[in-house]
Design an enzyme around this catalytic site. Structure first.
Site, mmCIF file in Angstrom:
data_model
loop_
_atom_site.group_PDB
_atom_site.id
_atom_site.type_symbol
_atom_site.label_atom_id
_atom_site.label_comp_id
_atom_site.label_asym_id
_atom_site.label_seq_id
_atom_site.Cartn_x
_atom_site.Cartn_y
_atom_site.Cartn_z
ATOM 1 N N HIS A 194 5.641 0.128 -1.438
ATOM 2 C CA HIS A 194 5.019 -1.198 -1.523
ATOM 3 C C HIS A 194 4.610 -1.512 -2.959
ATOM 4 O O HIS A 194 3.986 -0.688 -3.629
ATOM 5 C CB HIS A 194 3.789 -1.230 -0.618
ATOM 6 C CG HIS A 194 3.336 -2.596 -0.239
ATOM 7 N ND1 HIS A 194 2.779 -3.477 -1.151
ATOM 8 C CD2 HIS A 194 3.361 -3.259 0.953
ATOM 9 C CE1 HIS A 194 2.473 -4.598 -0.548
ATOM 10 N NE2 HIS A 194 2.813 -4.510 0.730
ATOM 11 N N PRO A 195 4.929 -2.721 -3.467
ATOM 12 C CA PRO A 195 4.646 -3.031 -4.868
ATOM 13 C C PRO A 195 3.170 -3.124 -5.218
ATOM 14 O O PRO A 195 2.794 -2.978 -6.386
ATOM 15 C CB PRO A 195 5.336 -4.387 -5.066
ATOM 16 C CG PRO A 195 5.358 -5.003 -3.704
ATOM 17 C CD PRO A 195 5.586 -3.846 -2.773
ATOM 18 N N GLU A 264 3.980 -2.980 10.227
ATOM 19 C CA GLU A 264 3.942 -2.210 8.986
ATOM 20 C C GLU A 264 3.013 -1.005 9.112
ATOM 21 O O GLU A 264 3.285 0.067 8.558
ATOM 22 C CB GLU A 264 3.506 -3.097 7.816
ATOM 23 C CG GLU A 264 3.566 -2.407 6.460
ATOM 24 C CD GLU A 264 3.276 -3.357 5.327
ATOM 25 O OE1 GLU A 264 4.241 -3.945 4.786
ATOM 26 O OE2 GLU A 264 2.089 -3.540 4.987
#
Length: 315
Positions: A194-195, A264
């Site tokens: 995840h960024p 998620e």
């Protein structure tokens, strides 16, 4: 007691799955090992995880060579995209940018799930690229749209893709390709870092922290935080992932529990005990709201900047 997993595996021949199956939980089988970082001391991405899964990033592979190796295998890559309600507005940019960058020269089949099939744009597809629209019911909650993705992906793979595709990806439609995405991303089970959390301490990961949820991960556990916008792997492995997450989602729903970040959260729980065989660096899952730091050499795929209040059916 903390356990050296590699030593224990060499001694017993058991995989991580085997250890968990045998009931080594909490103080043993949940494997209390040092939580890994994704960056080295110089601030660059590590080459591999502690379980020897490569972390794919610019500069560590030859794109021409790796594409040539996989093209000889005559593979098909199925790609599931969910575009319900106002999310159909992102399809044109998603598909047009994909056709410029995503598995160019490979056989690709897009499966677009939507409740508004008439709004799927006519986009010119490259050689051996195909698109199929799958009509599904609408929803008045964006959380419900998110929660149903695993179920729909599971059914699609079971009914068709196990026989029709070699690899499966599920990608968020509110995204756009900006650079080459090829065979370097293929693997048995693929997750994307995840960024927003690759520099964050593990305690601040937005895992589901309520023990009553099937997605629960305690503060003492966890490897990385994976984004749900990119999931991939062999068809049979993505099927098992989707099936397991759907089952866990159903258990939570029966208890009126909704995990912090819907599917998620369950994806991160799955990856904790079913380690991905390959990780994609945030090059493959960026966010336009973030500026590009030095360690990110290229942005290949990014979620676009948008007003969630305008496109989601509920707050």
């Amino acid at each position: 007691m903390k356990v050296n997993y590699l030593f224990f595996r060499a001694l017993t021949g058991l995989s991580l799955t085997g250890l968990v199956y045998l009931g080594f939980t909490s103080h043993w089988g949940k494997l209390l090992y040092k939580q890994p970082n994704v960056l080295n001391s110089d601030g660059n991405f590590l080459l591999v995880t502690p379980w020897l899964a490569p972390i794919v990033r610019e500069g560590i592979y030859d794109p021409i060579l790796i594409d040539a190796v996989y093209k000889k295998q005559n593979i098909t890559i199925a790609t599931a995209v969910f575009a319900l309600g106002k999310y159909t507005q992102f399809l044109k940019d998603f598909l047009e940018s994909a056709e410029q960058n995503y598995f160019v020269g490979f056989r690709v089949h897009y499966y677009v799930f939507t409740d508004l099939p008439e709004k799927v744009p006519a986009v010119k597809l490259g050689l051996d690229h195909h698109l199929e629209v799958l009509t599904v019911a609408s929803s008045n909650r964006w959380q419900e749209i998110s929660l149903r993705r695993m179920e729909r992906l599971e059914k699609l793979i079971k009914s068709r893709l196990l026989n029709e595709a070699d690899y499966v990806f599920s990608l968020d439609v509110d995204s756009k390709f900006y650079g080459r995405w090829g065979a370097e991303s293929l693997g048995r089970l693929v997750g994307a870092i995840h960024p927003w959390y690759y520099k964050t301490h593990h305690e601040w990961f937005p895992y589901e922290r309520r023990p009553e949820s099937q997605a629960y991960i305690p503060y003492s556990e966890g490897d990385y935080y994976y984004g749900g916008a990119v999931i991939g792997g062999l068809a049979k492995d993505v099927y098992q992932l989707a099936k397991t997450c759907r089952e866990q989602l159903d258990i939570d729903a029966a208890k009126s529990i909704e995990a912090a970040w819907q599917e998620e959260s369950h994806l991160n729980k799955y990856f904790l005990y079913n380690k991905p065989s390959k990780l994609l660096s945030p090059e493959y899952l960026w966010d336009e709201r973030k500026s590009k730091p030095q360690e990110i050499k290229i942005i290949r795929f990014s979620q676009v900047n948008k007003n969630n209040y305008e496109i989601r059916p509920n707050p």
